[in-house]
Design a protein around this motif. Structure first.
Motif, PDB file in Angstrom:
ATOM      1  N   LYS A 173       0.832  -1.206   0.000  1.00 57.95           N
ATOM      2  CA  LYS A 173       0.000   0.000   0.000  1.00 57.95           C
ATOM      3  C   LYS A 173       0.864   1.252   0.000  1.00 57.95           C
ATOM      4  CE  LYS A 173      -4.056  -1.981   2.270  1.00 57.95           C
ATOM      5  NZ  LYS A 173      -5.049  -1.791   3.362  1.00 57.95           N
ATOM      6  N   GLU A 174       0.245   2.350  -0.370  1.00 60.61           N
ATOM      7  CA  GLU A 174       0.953   3.620  -0.352  1.00 60.61           C
ATOM      8  C   GLU A 174       1.083   4.144   1.074  1.00 60.61           C
ATOM      9  OE1 GLU A 174      -0.368   5.329  -4.760  1.00 60.61           O
ATOM     10  OE2 GLU A 174      -0.959   6.383  -2.932  1.00 60.61           O
ATOM     11  N   ARG A 175       2.077   4.966   1.268  1.00 62.12           N
ATOM     12  CA  ARG A 175       2.242   5.608   2.561  1.00 62.12           C
ATOM     13  C   ARG A 175       1.085   6.582   2.787  1.00 62.12           C
ATOM     14  NH1 ARG A 175       8.175   7.647   4.083  1.00 62.12           N
ATOM     15  NH2 ARG A 175       8.490   5.539   3.267  1.00 62.12           N
ATOM     16  N   GLU A 176       0.531   6.554   3.994  1.00 60.25           N
ATOM     17  CA  GLU A 176      -0.590   7.436   4.312  1.00 60.25           C
ATOM     18  C   GLU A 176      -0.321   8.226   5.587  1.00 60.25           C
ATOM     19  OE1 GLU A 176      -4.306   5.667   5.475  1.00 60.25           O
ATOM     20  OE2 GLU A 176      -3.353   4.253   6.869  1.00 60.25           O
ATOM     21  N   GLY A 177      -0.922   9.387   5.645  1.00 61.94           N
ATOM     22  CA  GLY A 177      -0.831  10.195   6.849  1.00 61.94           C
ATOM     23  C   GLY A 177      -1.722   9.627   7.934  1.00 61.94           C
ATOM     24  N   VAL A 178      -1.203   9.529   9.130  1.00 65.45           N
ATOM     25  CA  VAL A 178      -1.944   9.022  10.277  1.00 65.45           C
ATOM     26  C   VAL A 178      -2.400  10.171  11.163  1.00 65.45           C
ATOM     27  CG1 VAL A 178      -1.834   7.592  12.349  1.00 65.45           C
ATOM     28  CG2 VAL A 178      -0.707   6.833  10.235  1.00 65.45           C
TER      29      VAL A 178
ATOM     30  N   ILE B 144      -4.549  19.920  14.973  1.00 57.97           N
ATOM     31  CA  ILE B 144      -4.216  18.498  14.955  1.00 57.97           C
ATOM     32  C   ILE B 144      -5.176  17.773  14.014  1.00 57.97           C
ATOM     33  CG2 ILE B 144      -4.136  16.391  16.329  1.00 57.97           C
ATOM     34  CD1 ILE B 144      -3.337  18.111  18.731  1.00 57.97           C
ATOM     35  N   PHE B 145      -4.630  16.863  13.229  1.00 60.31           N
ATOM     36  CA  PHE B 145      -5.419  16.107  12.269  1.00 60.31           C
ATOM     37  C   PHE B 145      -5.181  14.614  12.477  1.00 60.31           C
ATOM     38  CE2 PHE B 145      -6.635  19.710   9.678  1.00 60.31           C
ATOM     39  CZ  PHE B 145      -5.610  20.615   9.902  1.00 60.31           C
ATOM     40  N   TYR B 146      -6.217  13.849  12.244  1.00 60.76           N
ATOM     41  CA  TYR B 146      -6.121  12.389  12.279  1.00 60.76           C
ATOM     42  C   TYR B 146      -6.832  11.827  11.049  1.00 60.76           C
ATOM     43  CZ  TYR B 146      -5.014  12.946  17.259  1.00 60.76           C
ATOM     44  OH  TYR B 146      -4.436  13.300  18.451  1.00 60.76           O
ATOM     45  N   VAL B 147      -6.275  10.763  10.519  1.00 61.00           N
ATOM     46  CA  VAL B 147      -7.012  10.030   9.489  1.00 61.00           C
ATOM     47  C   VAL B 147      -8.218   9.392  10.179  1.00 61.00           C
ATOM     48  CG1 VAL B 147      -5.701   7.880   9.786  1.00 61.00           C
ATOM     49  CG2 VAL B 147      -6.736   8.440   7.567  1.00 61.00           C
ATOM     50  N   ASP B 148      -9.318   9.261   9.467  1.00 62.01           N
ATOM     51  CA  ASP B 148     -10.569   8.800  10.087  1.00 62.01           C
ATOM     52  C   ASP B 148     -10.422   7.462  10.803  1.00 62.01           C
ATOM     53  OD1 ASP B 148     -12.874  10.104   7.550  1.00 62.01           O
ATOM     54  OD2 ASP B 148     -11.907  11.045   9.272  1.00 62.01           O
ATOM     55  N   SER B 149      -9.615   6.588  10.262  1.00 58.83           N
ATOM     56  CA  SER B 149      -9.523   5.236  10.807  1.00 58.83           C
ATOM     57  C   SER B 149      -8.889   5.165  12.194  1.00 58.83           C
ATOM     58  CB  SER B 149      -8.739   4.336   9.850  1.00 58.83           C
ATOM     59  OG  SER B 149      -7.438   4.830   9.663  1.00 58.83           O
ATOM     60  N   VAL B 150      -8.225   6.238  12.639  1.00 56.11           N
ATOM     61  CA  VAL B 150      -7.575   6.202  13.956  1.00 56.11           C
ATOM     62  C   VAL B 150      -8.188   7.179  14.947  1.00 56.11           C
ATOM     63  CG1 VAL B 150      -5.407   5.539  12.838  1.00 56.11           C
ATOM     64  CG2 VAL B 150      -5.766   7.925  13.548  1.00 56.11           C
ATOM     65  N   LYS B 151      -9.162   7.945  14.512  1.00 57.12           N
ATOM     66  CA  LYS B 151      -9.783   8.929  15.401  1.00 57.12           C
ATOM     67  C   LYS B 151     -10.378   8.244  16.630  1.00 57.12           C
ATOM     68  CE  LYS B 151     -10.849  12.475  11.982  1.00 57.12           C
ATOM     69  NZ  LYS B 151     -11.914  13.175  11.217  1.00 57.12           N
TER      70      LYS B 151
ATOM     71  N   SER C 120       1.634  25.594   6.775  1.00 60.57           N
ATOM     72  CA  SER C 120       0.448  25.213   6.019  1.00 60.57           C
ATOM     73  C   SER C 120      -0.595  24.700   6.987  1.00 60.57           C
ATOM     74  CB  SER C 120       0.804  24.130   5.004  1.00 60.57           C
ATOM     75  OG  SER C 120      -0.358  23.626   4.381  1.00 60.57           O
ATOM     76  N   ASN C 121      -1.841  24.872   6.623  1.00 61.65           N
ATOM     77  CA  ASN C 121      -2.903  24.346   7.482  1.00 61.65           C
ATOM     78  C   ASN C 121      -2.950  22.823   7.434  1.00 61.65           C
ATOM     79  OD1 ASN C 121      -3.752  26.864   8.341  1.00 61.65           O
ATOM     80  ND2 ASN C 121      -5.187  27.105   6.643  1.00 61.65           N
ATOM     81  N   TRP C 122      -2.673  22.247   6.263  1.00 58.84           N
ATOM     82  CA  TRP C 122      -2.801  20.807   6.065  1.00 58.84           C
ATOM     83  C   TRP C 122      -1.444  20.143   6.194  1.00 58.84           C
ATOM     84  CZ3 TRP C 122      -6.212  17.336   6.550  1.00 58.84           C
ATOM     85  CH2 TRP C 122      -6.107  16.087   5.934  1.00 58.84           C
ATOM     86  N   CYS C 123      -1.360  19.040   6.890  1.00 63.27           N
ATOM     87  CA  CYS C 123      -0.059  18.406   7.116  1.00 63.27           C
ATOM     88  C   CYS C 123      -0.112  16.885   7.024  1.00 63.27           C
ATOM     89  CB  CYS C 123       0.506  18.819   8.477  1.00 63.27           C
ATOM     90  SG  CYS C 123      -0.632  18.586   9.863  1.00 63.27           S
ATOM     91  N   LEU C 124      -1.182  16.320   6.483  1.00 61.33           N
ATOM     92  CA  LEU C 124      -1.294  14.862   6.414  1.00 61.33           C
ATOM     93  C   LEU C 124      -0.823  14.284   5.081  1.00 61.33           C
ATOM     94  CD1 LEU C 124      -4.543  13.632   8.232  1.00 61.33           C
ATOM     95  CD2 LEU C 124      -2.161  13.144   8.783  1.00 61.33           C
ATOM     96  N   SER C 125      -0.337  15.123   4.190  1.00 61.38           N
ATOM     97  CA  SER C 125       0.139  14.614   2.914  1.00 61.38           C
ATOM     98  C   SER C 125       1.627  14.302   2.984  1.00 61.38           C
ATOM     99  CB  SER C 125      -0.099  15.643   1.810  1.00 61.38           C
ATOM    100  OG  SER C 125       0.498  15.216   0.602  1.00 61.38           O
TER     101      SER C 125
END
Length: 125
Positions: A43-48, A58-65, A103-108
């Motif tokens: 799989k590709e690397r994903e932001g957690v 703070i941001f979380y991918v949905d699967s770990v919220k 930047s506001n977004w940091c999960l990429s």
């Protein structure tokens, strides 16, 4: 020299917990966004999870919220990822990373500048 040293991975049963740590050196840690990313086999690397350096959001991918918590200690130049209620689908190599650009977004993953070597997390069913 910029260095990110991740640790804390291991083998754990479903429902267990792990805390990942990543010690940074060689740059002004408190000015950087921080993030944890993972890559499962095939799989590709994903932001957690991440903390941006724009407003500290703070941001979380949905699967770990609700299960994972990211935090940082700017005195110790260390970032952490507390992982609770682990599931087999959380298995993968976990990487810490940092970014200088505000930047506001940091999960990429493409937005990060520096990467640690990764630590293996395996969750058995």
């Amino acid at each position: 020299e910029v260095q990110l040293q991740a640790s804390g991975g291991g083998l754990v049963q479903t429902g267990g917990s792990l805390r990942l740590s990543c010690r940074a050196s060689g740059f002004t840690f408190e000015d950087y966004a921080i993030g944890w990313f993972r890559q499962a086999p095939g799989k590709e690397r994903e932001g957690v999870s991440c903390i941006n350096n724009s407003d500290g959001a703070i941001f979380y991918v949905d699967s770990v919220k609700g299960r994972f918590t990211i935090f940082r200690d700017n005195v110790k130049n260390t970032m952490y990822l507390q992982m609770n209620s682990l599931k087999p689908e959380d298995t993968g190599v976990y990487y810490c990373a940092t970014a200088a650009l505000r930047s506001n977004w940091c999960l990429s993953p493409s937005g990060m500048d520096y990467w640690g070597k990764g630590t293996q997390v395996t969750v058995s069913s």
